[in-house]
Design a protein around this motif. Structure first.
Motif, PDB file in Angstrom:
ATOM      1  N   GLY A  14       0.725  -1.176   0.121  1.00 10.50           N
ATOM      2  CA  GLY A  14       0.036  -0.026  -0.051  1.00 10.50           C
ATOM      3  C   GLY A  14       0.980   1.334   0.094  1.00 10.50           C
ATOM      4  N   ASP A  17       2.748   1.563  -3.342  1.00 10.04           N
ATOM      5  CA  ASP A  17       1.447   1.790  -4.542  1.00 10.04           C
ATOM      6  C   ASP A  17       1.097   3.370  -4.449  1.00 10.04           C
ATOM      7  OD1 ASP A  17       1.732  -0.552  -5.604  1.00 10.04           O
ATOM      8  OD2 ASP A  17      -0.194  -1.266  -4.655  1.00 10.04           O
ATOM      9  N   PHE A  18       1.120   3.891  -3.331  1.00  6.71           N
ATOM     10  CA  PHE A  18       0.876   5.297  -3.156  1.00  6.71           C
ATOM     11  C   PHE A  18       1.864   6.315  -3.824  1.00  6.71           C
ATOM     12  CE2 PHE A  18       1.562   9.400  -0.582  1.00  6.71           C
ATOM     13  CZ  PHE A  18       0.329  10.109  -0.865  1.00  6.71           C
ATOM     14  N   ALA A  91      -7.443   1.849  -5.867  1.00 10.44           N
ATOM     15  CA  ALA A  91      -6.662   0.731  -5.064  1.00 10.44           C
ATOM     16  C   ALA A  91      -7.682  -0.196  -4.663  1.00 10.44           C
ATOM     17  CB  ALA A  91      -5.931   1.439  -3.949  1.00 10.44           C
ATOM     18  N   THR A 242      -3.000   2.528   1.167  1.00  9.96           N
ATOM     19  CA  THR A 242      -3.120   3.540   0.199  1.00  9.96           C
ATOM     20  C   THR A 242      -4.122   4.648   0.321  1.00  9.96           C
ATOM     21  OG1 THR A 242      -2.128   1.817  -1.579  1.00  9.96           O
ATOM     22  CG2 THR A 242      -3.298   3.998  -2.175  1.00  9.96           C
TER      23      THR A 242
END
Length: 274
Positions: A14, A17-18, A91, A242
């Motif tokens: 997470g 990905d952010f 997400a 995220t």
């Protein structure tokens, strides 16, 4: 331990990905994937070289190639969706790919306990509710389609990663990166560009690549020690991280239905872990 490893992978995924989503707003998604995967390959290749004499060569290459291809497609689609849509929406949709390894895991003989099924259902419902704004039509169709492609690709990648990790998690990760980077480097040579990435951006891209690499490794350890169906659900709770970062760092607002979805996802994870 299996639950903790899988949950740890979701936190790392997470977070990675952010920041990958932020990078994808400055560069095309394929450029971000190429650089992060390439830098991660350097790291994992160094580790493999150090530990080579302790590693075994069996059937992991087949699974690593399949995981590398599906993972690369998933990342390009996912980062593209993150760059065009609301992170707190994209997400969770991508996380629904967890259904793929759950179905494949059960189809290959896994039998989760009744409480595990309850927890998985709660978690999946939570992730679905977290994408509530998409149901209103206020977000464009393109991010939804890209996130859906990413969901299927990620699901297949998780299952293939699990199968390869049962023999060697490290070599499977190395094979995954070799597969994706070979394709992306070939594309860069044909297009004669490296995406105009500056030296100043390399450390951040390295951190993103290592984050994705570490999350894959944690998931591989978790699934190979337990059931891929259960580990996949816990590992796919990364949208919670995220969403939280998107809210705290860039001020994305979450609707009540999304907040409820996050709480359900966390509740489902607790049921599975217990």
């Amino acid at each position: 331990m299996v639950s903790l490893l899988a949950l740890a992978s979701s936190v790392v995924w997470g977070t990675s990905d952010f920041f990958a989503g932020l990078a994808s707003r400055r560069h095309p998604a394929v450029v971000v994937v190429g650089w992060t995967q390439g830098l991660a390959l350097v790291v994992v290749s160094t580790i493999v070289a150090v530990r080579w004499e302790h590693l075994t060569l069996e059937t992991w290459p087949l699974w690593s190639v399949a995981a590398g291809l599906s993972g690369m497609v998933g990342l390009i689609a996912f980062y593209s969706a993150l760059s065009r849509g609301t992170m707190g929406v994209v997400a969770p949709i991508a996380a629904l790919g967890v259904v793929v390894p759950v179905v494949l895991g059960v189809a290959t003989g896994e039998e989760p306990s009744p409480w595990a099924w309850v927890g998985m259902v709660i978690a999946i419902v939570g992730v679905t509710l977290a994408s509530g704004p998409e149901l209103s039509g206020e977000v464009g169709a393109r991010p939804v389609v890209l996130a859906s492609v990413a969901a299927v690709a990620f699901g297949l990648a998780l299952f293939c990663l699990d199968r390869g990790a049962r023999e060697s998690a490290l070599l499977t990760l190395w094979g995954m990166r070799m597969t994706s980077v070979t394709i992306l480097v070939t594309a860069a040579i044909v297009l004669r560009t490296v995406g105009e990435v500056t030296a100043r951006e390399v450390p951040a891209l390295l951190a993103i690549g290592c984050g994705d690499l570490g999350a894959n490794f944690l998931f591989g350890l978790a699934s190979s020690q337990g059931q891929v169906s259960v580990a996949s659900v816990l590992g796919s709770l990364y949208p919670v991280m995220t969403v939280v970062l998107a809210r705290v760092v860039i001020g994305e607002r979450l609707r009540p239905v999304q907040q409820a979805g996050v709480l359900l996802a966390i509740g489902g994870a607790c049921v599975i872990a217990l």
